[in-house]
Design a protein around this motif. Structure first.
Motif, PDB file in Angstrom:
ATOM      1  N   LEU A   1       0.834  -1.205   0.000  1.00 28.70           N
ATOM      2  CA  LEU A   1       0.000   0.000   0.000  1.00 28.70           C
ATOM      3  C   LEU A   1       0.868   1.255   0.000  1.00 28.70           C
ATOM      4  CD1 LEU A   1      -2.691  -1.019   2.658  1.00 28.70           C
ATOM      5  CD2 LEU A   1      -2.946  -1.022   0.170  1.00 28.70           C
ATOM      6  N   SER A   2       0.556   2.163  -0.911  1.00 28.89           N
ATOM      7  CA  SER A   2       1.234   3.456  -0.958  1.00 28.89           C
ATOM      8  C   SER A   2       0.761   4.328   0.201  1.00 28.89           C
ATOM      9  CB  SER A   2       0.942   4.149  -2.289  1.00 28.89           C
ATOM     10  OG  SER A   2       1.368   3.344  -3.375  1.00 28.89           O
ATOM     11  N   PRO A   3       1.433   5.447   0.495  1.00 31.40           N
ATOM     12  CA  PRO A   3       0.963   6.355   1.557  1.00 31.40           C
ATOM     13  C   PRO A   3      -0.473   6.816   1.296  1.00 31.40           C
ATOM     14  CG  PRO A   3       3.193   6.913   0.928  1.00 31.40           C
ATOM     15  CD  PRO A   3       2.731   5.889  -0.054  1.00 31.40           C
ATOM     16  N   LEU A   4      -1.300   6.768   2.344  1.00 29.92           N
ATOM     17  CA  LEU A   4      -2.705   7.198   2.285  1.00 29.92           C
ATOM     18  C   LEU A   4      -3.507   6.441   1.228  1.00 29.92           C
ATOM     19  CD1 LEU A   4      -2.294  11.080   2.714  1.00 29.92           C
ATOM     20  CD2 LEU A   4      -2.788   9.370   4.461  1.00 29.92           C
ATOM     21  N   GLU A   5      -3.204   5.157   1.064  1.00 33.38           N
ATOM     22  CA  GLU A   5      -3.941   4.331   0.112  1.00 33.38           C
ATOM     23  C   GLU A   5      -4.850   3.355   0.858  1.00 33.38           C
ATOM     24  OE1 GLU A   5      -3.290   1.266  -3.692  1.00 33.38           O
ATOM     25  OE2 GLU A   5      -1.614   1.776  -2.377  1.00 33.38           O
ATOM     26  N   THR A   6      -6.059   3.188   0.340  1.00 32.19           N
ATOM     27  CA  THR A   6      -7.031   2.233   0.892  1.00 32.19           C
ATOM     28  C   THR A   6      -7.496   1.313  -0.228  1.00 32.19           C
ATOM     29  OG1 THR A   6      -7.806   3.772   2.584  1.00 32.19           O
ATOM     30  CG2 THR A   6      -9.261   1.957   2.023  1.00 32.19           C
ATOM     31  N   ARG A   7      -7.566   0.010   0.053  1.00 30.30           N
ATOM     32  CA  ARG A   7      -8.057  -0.949  -0.923  1.00 30.30           C
ATOM     33  C   ARG A   7      -9.079  -1.874  -0.261  1.00 30.30           C
ATOM     34  NH1 ARG A   7      -3.461  -3.660  -4.526  1.00 30.30           N
ATOM     35  NH2 ARG A   7      -5.359  -4.161  -5.699  1.00 30.30           N
ATOM     36  N   VAL A   8     -10.035  -2.345  -1.072  1.00 33.65           N
ATOM     37  CA  VAL A   8     -11.100  -3.232  -0.584  1.00 33.65           C
ATOM     38  C   VAL A   8     -11.139  -4.476  -1.456  1.00 33.65           C
ATOM     39  CG1 VAL A   8     -13.569  -3.485  -0.178  1.00 33.65           C
ATOM     40  CG2 VAL A   8     -12.464  -1.307   0.321  1.00 33.65           C
ATOM     41  N   PHE A   9     -11.185  -5.634  -0.806  1.00 32.29           N
ATOM     42  CA  PHE A   9     -11.231  -6.922  -1.490  1.00 32.29           C
ATOM     43  C   PHE A   9     -12.494  -7.663  -1.056  1.00 32.29           C
ATOM     44  CE2 PHE A   9      -6.930  -5.658  -0.332  1.00 32.29           C
ATOM     45  CZ  PHE A   9      -6.344  -5.512  -1.577  1.00 32.29           C
ATOM     46  N   SER A  10     -12.827  -8.733  -1.775  1.00 28.90           N
ATOM     47  CA  SER A  10     -14.082  -9.435  -1.463  1.00 28.90           C
ATOM     48  C   SER A  10     -13.926 -10.942  -1.631  1.00 28.90           C
ATOM     49  CB  SER A  10     -15.226  -8.934  -2.353  1.00 28.90           C
ATOM     50  OG  SER A  10     -14.951  -9.223  -3.715  1.00 28.90           O
ATOM     51  N   VAL A  11     -14.735 -11.671  -0.861  1.00 32.08           N
ATOM     52  CA  VAL A  11     -14.866 -13.123  -0.977  1.00 32.08           C
ATOM     53  C   VAL A  11     -16.361 -13.435  -0.958  1.00 32.08           C
ATOM     54  CG1 VAL A  11     -14.372 -15.365   0.038  1.00 32.08           C
ATOM     55  CG2 VAL A  11     -12.679 -13.525   0.225  1.00 32.08           C
ATOM     56  N   GLU A  12     -16.866 -13.997  -2.049  1.00 30.17           N
ATOM     57  CA  GLU A  12     -18.297 -14.317  -2.144  1.00 30.17           C
ATOM     58  C   GLU A  12     -18.506 -15.808  -1.905  1.00 30.17           C
ATOM     59  OE1 GLU A  12     -22.115 -13.883  -5.200  1.00 30.17           O
ATOM     60  OE2 GLU A  12     -20.116 -13.196  -5.796  1.00 30.17           O
ATOM     61  N   VAL A  13     -19.444 -16.129  -1.013  1.00 29.95           N
ATOM     62  CA  VAL A  13     -19.715 -17.525  -0.662  1.00 29.95           C
ATOM     63  C   VAL A  13     -21.216 -17.786  -0.735  1.00 29.95           C
ATOM     64  CG1 VAL A  13     -17.712 -17.540   0.874  1.00 29.95           C
ATOM     65  CG2 VAL A  13     -19.977 -17.114   1.833  1.00 29.95           C
TER      66      VAL A  13
END
Length: 714
Positions: A415-427
């Motif tokens: 992650l870069s400075p001030l970076e936000t990421r969202v991931f997902s798992v579908e079940v």
């Protein structure tokens, strides 16, 4: 003799006139048909009654067939022990599962403070610093005032004491001012904490320099050397502030007040999000767009995280009002995690959205200057199988944790400075009760109650039935009140335990039914018969007693009449042969009468028992129900049913999928789902459950069991 015959005919006339209503049958069913259907009089006799009983209710592979308003349905009473073993295993699994968290962050430090704990420690630290600075300020001022009157050794001693205020006191629990300030700086990412540490270090350094000057050069003539340090002490005092500070004050206590207000705002936003979720759950058709947009504006206005729009980013199911609110609620909780975390520390959070069931994982780098690696490792729900994971972000890997015996979503994200990421798992959604399965369970309970009507176990069975139906309604109500996917999973686990107890009570009902229909006597076997048939049995027994009384009275009367003339007039010697014949004839008559009575009583018993047995298999008025059991109660012939395996068509529900379980129980673990209408083979049936996996595959799996609610009825 003539009088006795007349009495017999009169008795039978009265008997059949009285008994006729009790043994009333449907039109078109005659006594001959009853005898032919039950006793098969062309091949059996009254002496074959024991074999008939065995044919009606043998020990193995029999099904009790019911007559009810809803039609004739089988209840298998031969597998109670097998079902009880399955229920016991399910209970053990559910008891271990219930206290476990829905998801678990395996990288979470168990010693990490919660937000409320961190705030309390911050308040304590601020109070300690304030106390220390006030002590430092007053002593330093006193040193300046008495400078000229103090000896060099007294000055060295006082400066040593002042320097120790900044370091840890080994005799006390509390840390020094500098150590406390550094803890605050590490805990809170704010400029006030940075200034607090800087000023503390400057003051400590200047006091130590003064002490060294006194030691090396001696005491100066005036106190002007103390002035620069005193200026920094006053500045530090301003940075700390007082406990009466407002949230707008740029001080330590002002920051604490502002943080408390901020948390209160987050809590208020969480409550509003929860209220909206409750409204959506109560009425999914209600338009809450304006309220959701207003809440969104408020939350974004107080947000502390970069790229907050990712919490509301478009997904396949993001159009759902529920998911919009769930995303906003996750953003609020992530801000709380941000406050609870340390300065520059990676922020991880996970929440669940609807679709099937979607686990959203967020990683954020709050640092303004550093590139950091987010180490993601979340334990998914224990009951989830790998086959039930439909998709996941490519940055994540899905594996199995050997210690927890559960699926894990993990990954290392740069992650870069001030970076936000969202991931997902579908079940797959395996945490829901289908109303059809619940209704099937209710139907089974009602059918079991029918089998024990007019028996000694009916009172107990009726109490079990009321308890079962009441608990089922509470389970459905509680499950429907779950407003978030996470609370629904928790509720599903809790109610599954209650449902397991219900299934055990249903098994008890089956045991009652089996006991009522397998006692070995006519009345024991047929306690299910209608009250009129039972009344017929009672009348039959009473009539037999009356008939026997009449017969004994007739014999006694005949004996008295024959015996009296022998005492009055002895027989002549010439008629010995005649009197010998008169003496032998009564014995012959008695034997003949006994045989006649035996045949008549046997006939009456045969007709009565036949009527009682036949009454249990007479269908109700209306359309004739279809018999689906392997044997028809009251017949030794095979019923016209399909032999295993046979083909059926699946009917998926309008919402959701067909749950496939590993054993015939609604609380058994779900191993996969079916969502298409197709033809499958049925290899076994247990109550309302059918096994659709071939016997050859049973070595690898105990079977694919589905509820017959999802099968097309022929």
């Amino acid at each position: 003799m003539l009088r006795l015959i007349v009495k017999i005919f009169v008795f039978f006339g009265i008997f059949f006139w009285v008994v006729r209503p009790s043994f009333a049958v449907e039109p078109g069913i005659s006594i001959a048909n009853i005898l032919n259907g039950v006793w098969k009089y062309n091949t059996q006799s009254i002496f074959d009654f024991g074999n008939s009983v065995s044919n009606i209710w043998p020990k193995d592979n029999k099904v009790l067939t019911l007559n009810s308003n809803s039609g004739q349905r089988p209840i298998d009473l031969s597998n109670i022990e097998e079902i009880n073993v399955i229920l016991a295993q399910n209970k053990q699994f559910l008891e271990k599962l219930s206290p476990k968290p829905v998801v678990k962050d395996l990288n979470l430090d168990p010693k990490a403070l919660k937000l409320t704990e961190k705030l309390e420690q911050t308040k304590t630290a601020a109070a300690n610093i304030y106390s220390g600075i006030q002590n430092l300020k007053s002593r330093y001022l006193l040193l300046s005032q008495k400078w000229n009157n103090l000896t060099e050794s007294e000055v060295r001693s006082e400066l040593t004491t002042l320097s120790s205020i900044f370091t840890q006191n080994t005799t006390q629990k509390d840390l020094g001012i500098l150590a406390t300030a550094e803890w605050l700086k590490a805990s809170w990412d704010h400029s006030i904490m940075v200034n607090l540490v800087d000023e503390t270090q400057v003051i400590q350094s200047q006091i130590e320099n003064l002490l060294n000057d006194v030691i090396t050069s001696g005491k100066t003539s005036d106190s002007s050397a103390l002035d620069p340090t005193f200026t920094h002490i006053n500045k530090l005092d301003q940075i700390i502030g007082t406990s009466l500070a407002q949230a707008t004050d740029l001080s330590l206590f002002g920051f604490i007040r502002k943080t408390f207000d901020q948390i209160a705002t987050f809590d208020k936003q969480s409550l509003e999000a929860t209220r909206l979720l409750t409204e959506i759950n109560d009425d999914p058709t209600k338009d809450l767009t304006i309220a959701i947009d207003r809440l969104k504006g408020e939350i974004l206005g107080t947000n502390l995280l970069p790229n907050a729009n990712l919490f509301l980013s478009a997904t396949v199911y993001s159009h759902s009002a529920t998911n919009k609110v769930l995303g906003l609620l996750a953003l609020v909780n992530s801000n709380k995690i941000r406050l609870a975390g340390g300065t520059g520390q990676i922020i991880n959070n996970i929440w669940i959205e609807e679709g099937n069931v979607i686990f959203k994982i967020m990683a954020s780098n709050p640092s303004r200057t550093q590139i950091q690696t987010a180490n993601i490792k979340y334990l998914l729900p224990t009951e989830l199988k790998q086959e039930q994971i439909l998709s996941h972000s490519p940055e994540l890997a899905i594996g199995t944790d050997a210690n927890e015996n559960a699926q894990v979503a993990s990954g290392e994200i740069l992650l870069s400075p001030l970076e936000t990421r969202v991931f997902s798992v579908e079940v797959e959604d395996i945490w829901t009760f289908n109303p059809g399965e619940i209704e099937n369970l209710k139907s089974q309970v009602n059918l079991l109650i029918e089998t024990i009507q007019n028996t000694a176990g009916y009172t107990k069975g009726d109490a079990l039935k009321n308890d079962i139906l009441s608990t089922l309604n509470k389970i459905l109500q509680k499950h429907q009140q779950s407003i978030t996917p996470e609370s629904r999973i928790v509720s599903f686990r809790e109610t599954s335990l209650a449902l397991n107890e219900i299934e055990q009570k249903v098994s008890s009902l089956k045991s009652l039914a089996l006991e009522s229909h397998n006692t070995g006597s006519v009345l024991g076997m047929f306690t299910k018969t209608q009250a009129v048939s039972l009344r017929g049995f009672i009348i039959l027994i009473f009539a037999s007693l009356v008939f026997m009384t009449i017969y004994l009275k007739a014999i006694k009367s005949d004996f008295v009449v024959r015996k009296a003339p022998l005492k009055i007039t002895p027989a002549p010697q010439t008629n010995i042969q005649y009197h010998f014949q008169e003496k032998s004839r009564p014995k012959l008559n008695q034997i003949t009468k006994i045989m006649i009575i035996t045949l008549i009583s046997g006939g009456i018993g045969s007709v009565g028992a036949s009527l009682a047995i036949k009454s249990t298999s007479i269908p109700p008025k209306g359309p004739s129900p279809i018999n689906t059991s392997t044997k028809v109660l009251g017949s030794s012939t095979e019923a016209s049913v399909k032999e295993f395996p046979y083909q059926v068509n699946l009917i998926p529900p309008k919402v959701g999928t067909i749950p496939v379980r590993n054993s015939p129980s609604i609380t058994s673990p779900q191993i996969r789902s079916l969502n298409e209408s197709k033809s499958v083979s049925v290899f076994k049936k247990v109550d309302q459950w059918v096994m659709i996996m071939s016997q050859e595959d049973s070595s690898q799996n105990s079977g694919w069991w589905i509820n017959d609610f999802y099968i097309e009825k022929n």
